[in-house]
Write a protein that holds these residues in place. Sequence first.
Motif, short mmCIF file in Angstrom:
data_model
loop_
_atom_site.label_atom_id
_atom_site.label_comp_id
_atom_site.label_asym_id
_atom_site.label_seq_id
_atom_site.Cartn_x
_atom_site.Cartn_y
_atom_site.Cartn_z
N GLU A 52 -11.23 22.36 -35.37
CA GLU A 52 -11.38 23.26 -34.23
C GLU A 52 -10.31 24.35 -34.25
OE1 GLU A 52 -13.00 19.25 -33.02
OE2 GLU A 52 -11.17 20.01 -33.98
N PHE A 53 -9.18 24.07 -34.90
CA PHE A 53 -8.08 25.03 -34.94
C PHE A 53 -8.00 25.80 -36.26
CE2 PHE A 53 -6.68 21.85 -31.83
CZ PHE A 53 -6.40 22.67 -30.75
N GLN A 54 -8.40 25.19 -37.36
CA GLN A 54 -8.27 25.88 -38.64
C GLN A 54 -9.60 26.14 -39.35
OE1 GLN A 54 -6.12 23.51 -41.50
NE2 GLN A 54 -6.90 21.57 -40.70
N GLY A 55 -10.71 25.77 -38.72
CA GLY A 55 -12.01 26.00 -39.33
C GLY A 55 -12.38 24.93 -40.34
N THR A 179 4.56 15.98 -29.67
CA THR A 179 4.10 16.67 -30.87
C THR A 179 4.80 16.15 -32.13
OG1 THR A 179 5.70 18.45 -30.42
CG2 THR A 179 3.43 18.78 -29.67
N GLY A 180 6.07 15.76 -31.98
CA GLY A 180 6.78 15.19 -33.12
C GLY A 180 6.18 13.86 -33.56
N ILE A 181 5.77 13.03 -32.59
CA ILE A 181 5.11 11.76 -32.93
C ILE A 181 3.80 12.03 -33.66
CG2 ILE A 181 3.98 9.74 -31.95
CD1 ILE A 181 6.99 9.54 -31.90
N TYR A 182 3.05 13.05 -33.22
CA TYR A 182 1.80 13.39 -33.91
C TYR A 182 2.07 13.78 -35.35
CZ TYR A 182 -1.95 13.18 -30.51
OH TYR A 182 -2.92 12.72 -29.66
N ALA A 183 3.14 14.53 -35.57
CA ALA A 183 3.47 14.93 -36.94
C ALA A 183 3.87 13.72 -37.78
CB ALA A 183 4.61 15.96 -36.92
N GLU A 188 -4.74 13.48 -36.03
CA GLU A 188 -5.33 14.81 -35.98
C GLU A 188 -5.15 15.43 -34.60
OE1 GLU A 188 -9.49 16.77 -37.49
OE2 GLU A 188 -9.57 14.91 -36.35
N VAL A 189 -4.83 16.72 -34.59
CA VAL A 189 -4.68 17.47 -33.35
C VAL A 189 -5.99 18.19 -33.04
CG1 VAL A 189 -3.43 19.29 -32.15
CG2 VAL A 189 -2.22 17.76 -33.73
N THR A 190 -6.60 17.86 -31.91
CA THR A 190 -7.87 18.44 -31.51
C THR A 190 -7.74 19.01 -30.10
OG1 THR A 190 -8.68 16.41 -30.48
CG2 THR A 190 -9.02 16.64 -32.87
N PRO A 191 -8.78 19.68 -29.60
CA PRO A 191 -8.73 20.10 -28.19
C PRO A 191 -8.50 18.95 -27.23
CG PRO A 191 -10.48 21.27 -29.32
CD PRO A 191 -9.94 20.27 -30.30
N LEU A 272 -10.96 8.40 -30.35
CA LEU A 272 -10.13 8.16 -29.18
C LEU A 272 -8.66 8.42 -29.45
CD1 LEU A 272 -11.69 4.80 -27.90
CD2 LEU A 272 -12.09 7.10 -27.00
N ASN A 273 -8.27 8.43 -30.73
CA ASN A 273 -6.86 8.54 -31.06
C ASN A 273 -6.25 9.87 -30.66
OD1 ASN A 273 -6.72 5.97 -32.16
ND2 ASN A 273 -7.19 6.66 -34.23
N ASP A 274 -7.05 10.96 -30.78
CA ASP A 274 -6.48 12.28 -30.56
C ASP A 274 -5.98 12.46 -29.14
OD1 ASP A 274 -8.97 12.19 -29.52
OD2 ASP A 274 -9.66 14.10 -30.34
N ILE A 275 -6.69 11.88 -28.15
CA ILE A 275 -6.26 12.03 -26.77
C ILE A 275 -5.41 10.86 -26.29
CG2 ILE A 275 -8.38 10.99 -25.86
CD1 ILE A 275 -8.16 12.96 -23.51
N SER A 276 -5.70 9.64 -26.77
CA SER A 276 -4.99 8.47 -26.27
C SER A 276 -3.54 8.44 -26.74
CB SER A 276 -5.70 7.18 -26.71
OG SER A 276 -5.80 7.10 -28.11
#
Length: 370
Positions: A52-55, A179-183, A188-191, A272-276
């Motif tokens: 969604e962010f990079q195509g 955001t650091g934990i996501y990295a 995956e970072v999604t809307p 569910l991972n992206d939002i949870s």
Amino acid sequence: MSKLGNLGARLHRGEVGYDFVGNRKIWYGVSILITIAAILGLTVRGLNMGIEFQGGAVFTTPKTSASVAQAEDYAQSSSGEQAVVQKLGSGGLRIQIAGIDTAKADQIKADLAKDLKVDGESINADLVGPSWGEQVAGKAWEGLAIFMVLVVIYLAVAFEWRMALAALVALIHDITITTGIYALVGFEVTPGTVIGLLTILGYSLYDTVVVFDSLKEQTKDLTKQTRWTYSEIANRSINSTLVRSINTTVVALLPVAGLLFIGGGFLGAGTLNDISLSLFVGLAAGAYSSIFIATPLVADLKEREPQYKALRKRVMAKRAQAAAQGDTAQQEGTGPADDDAQDSAPAVVGPRNQPPSRNRGRGRPSGKRR
């Protein structure tokens, strides 16, 4: 009353407590270390941005016997890019590949149909252009910036600019850690992640405002007394709302933990991972920052004001005088000269931290009751 309820009541009355403000340097250090680790994760590994962010393209296949690992190998060998594969409840697969165009997507679709042994016409391909992804990213940043501005304006009007600044620092602290934990974990970072991030900022702000409201109420006409400093009242405000903050956070974390560990972990619902994850990490970080960062930072800023510097000097002088009188009285064997020794004790623990009773000194008979 339960033990937790009894503890909450004692914390609210000031009979027990922990010196959060007095030990603030320890927690500042902990936060700095966590923030540095988060920044290193963002710098070294970076964020795994969704299509969604990079195509890119999303291929949805019909039911197939191929495993997720096999599909990942097929997609990577065909596209040359890292693929994210999820097993669907229908038995099909959702294959997500970032950074590919329409021409390449057609070739990948044909290769997947051959490798997975399914009809190519039954594979559904959805393409997301990079320009649309840039628009989504821009809107996400815009929404975050608007949220921050509105928070600062609200707190500056409802309370004061020092509290607004402390709340802003706490929110940035929460965003950086999340955001650091996501990295670090590579999710995956999604809307949906952005939605979760904005949601946890609201929770963090709620806890912070609860403490600030208590602090504002307890510091009215504070400079007219000589029993407590601003930092001690700030510490009492944290302790009086501590159980409430813990209960709110735990109740919010339980369903989110179910989504993350049961839904995303055991059941394999990767969507569910992206939002949870953003909700779970953000809620925990928000509760931490509202207790250990925001209010101690307000106390630091307020203690720099001339009137509160003067108040601290008066309080310390009174306590030193009361201590000296107590030592003299002990040596003479007459006990405390008056009630100043109790009134001058720091407001951290113990029942003598309570404000004086309204009935105190109103001529209660000193003789024996008949």
